[in-house]
Design a protein around this motif. Structure first.
Motif, short mmCIF file in Angstrom:
data_model
loop_
_atom_site.label_atom_id
_atom_site.label_comp_id
_atom_site.label_asym_id
_atom_site.label_seq_id
_atom_site.Cartn_x
_atom_site.Cartn_y
_atom_site.Cartn_z
N ARG A 1 -5.10 2.78 -31.84
CA ARG A 1 -3.74 2.88 -31.30
C ARG A 1 -2.73 3.03 -32.42
O ARG A 1 -1.81 3.83 -32.33
N HIS B 1 -5.53 5.47 -14.35
CA HIS B 1 -5.81 5.91 -15.73
C HIS B 1 -4.92 7.12 -16.08
O HIS B 1 -4.32 7.17 -17.14
N ARG C 1 -1.45 6.13 -16.88
CA ARG C 1 -1.34 5.50 -18.21
C ARG C 1 -1.46 6.54 -19.32
O ARG C 1 -0.79 6.43 -20.35
N VAL C 2 -2.30 7.56 -19.10
CA VAL C 2 -2.41 8.64 -20.10
C VAL C 2 -1.06 9.36 -20.20
O VAL C 2 -0.59 9.69 -21.29
N GLU D 1 -5.07 4.93 -24.15
CA GLU D 1 -4.19 4.41 -23.09
C GLU D 1 -4.49 2.91 -22.88
O GLU D 1 -5.62 2.47 -23.13
N GLU E 1 2.02 8.16 -19.57
CA GLU E 1 2.96 7.29 -20.31
C GLU E 1 2.67 7.33 -21.81
O GLU E 1 3.58 7.46 -22.64
N THR E 2 1.39 7.17 -22.15
CA THR E 2 0.99 7.11 -23.56
C THR E 2 1.29 8.43 -24.26
O THR E 2 1.80 8.44 -25.39
N ALA F 1 -1.02 15.92 -19.10
CA ALA F 1 -1.57 14.57 -18.92
C ALA F 1 -1.92 14.31 -17.46
O ALA F 1 -3.00 13.82 -17.14
N ALA G 1 -4.24 10.32 -26.35
CA ALA G 1 -3.65 9.47 -25.31
C ALA G 1 -4.73 9.03 -24.32
O ALA G 1 -4.74 7.89 -23.84
N ASP G 2 -5.66 9.94 -24.03
CA ASP G 2 -6.78 9.65 -23.13
C ASP G 2 -7.64 8.51 -23.69
O ASP G 2 -8.13 7.66 -22.94
#
Ligand code: DGI
Ligand code: FE
Ligand code: FE
Length: 194
Positions: A143, A21, A24-25, A131, A27-28, A48, A127-128
């Motif tokens: 999104r 997770h 992914r946060v 994601e 990256e986002t 992040a 982002a959290d």
């Protein structure tokens, strides 16, 4: 500290799914930040990676930190789900020497938000929530909102959380409500200025 070292330390601190997770946060958040002038990728990445650093700590360890290291005993009267964020900020300050208050605030307020969040705080907050591993009704709408209007996206997410807590009969942390109220005012003001 280099980002790779922070990633390694975080990996060791979290259960595997929580670490995934976190990646992914990151990256986002980096993706979102690219569209925003003047927001350093390095800061976004550090905040992040570390945002859920204490998420897998046992409740007793979190409550001891709150009691001994944080100036906010009120927190203990609210859901333990809230604790990892403010404790995390203090832990990464002492463990990794993170001194950038913007990064620390992004970690500290990533669950509740707060009135007048910085751009970094907003990017980490949203982002959290959006994601790619998240799936809840309305996540796709969120999104696209995250890309077009950060304030509206955070407001929508807070509405979702507050509704969820009401349905479960749970307490709502006052700061969560204050964040929502402040965003409503900001959005009305933005509309008038359009
Ligand atoms: O740590 P994550 O799961 O990635 O996400 P998070 O830190 O945003 O949220 C953790 C949990 O906190 C989430 O299940 C909802 C809950 N929460 C958020 N705001 C409040 C809250 N719980 C209570 N009781 N009161 C709040 O105001
Ligand atoms: Fe969290
Ligand atoms: Fe998270």
């Amino acid at each position: 500290m280099k980002i790779d070292d922070l990633l390694q330390a975080t990996k060791e601190e979290l259960f595997p799914a929580r670490y995934e997770h976190t990646l992914r946060v990151m990256e986002t958040a980096i993706q979102l930040a690219k569209q925003i002038n003047g927001l350093e990728t390095e800061k976004v990445a550090v905040a992040a990676v570390l945002h859920d650093f204490c998420k897998c700590w046992p409740t007793i360890k979190l409550s001891q930190w709150i009691e001994h290291e944080l100036n906010n005993l009120d927190l203990l009267l609210y859901d333990k789900e809230l604790w990892h964020a403010p404790v995390g900020a203090e832990v990464v300050r002492s463990r990794f020497g993170v001194e950038d208050e913007d990064i620390l605030n992004a970690i500290r307020f990533h669950t509740t938000g707060r009135p007048n969040m910085s751009i970094l705080e907003k990017v980490i907050f949203i982002a959290d929530v959006v994601e790619p591993g998240r799936s809840f009704p309305g996540v796709d709408e969120l999104r696209s909102l995250a890309n077009s209007n950060l304030n509206q996206a955070i407001l929508t997410s807070l509405n979702h959380t507050i509704r969820f807590l009401l349905d479960k009969g749970k307490k709502i942390y006052p700061l969560t409500l204050e964040t929502r109220n402040a965003l409503l005012d900001t959005l009305v003001k933005d509309k008038k200025e359009e």
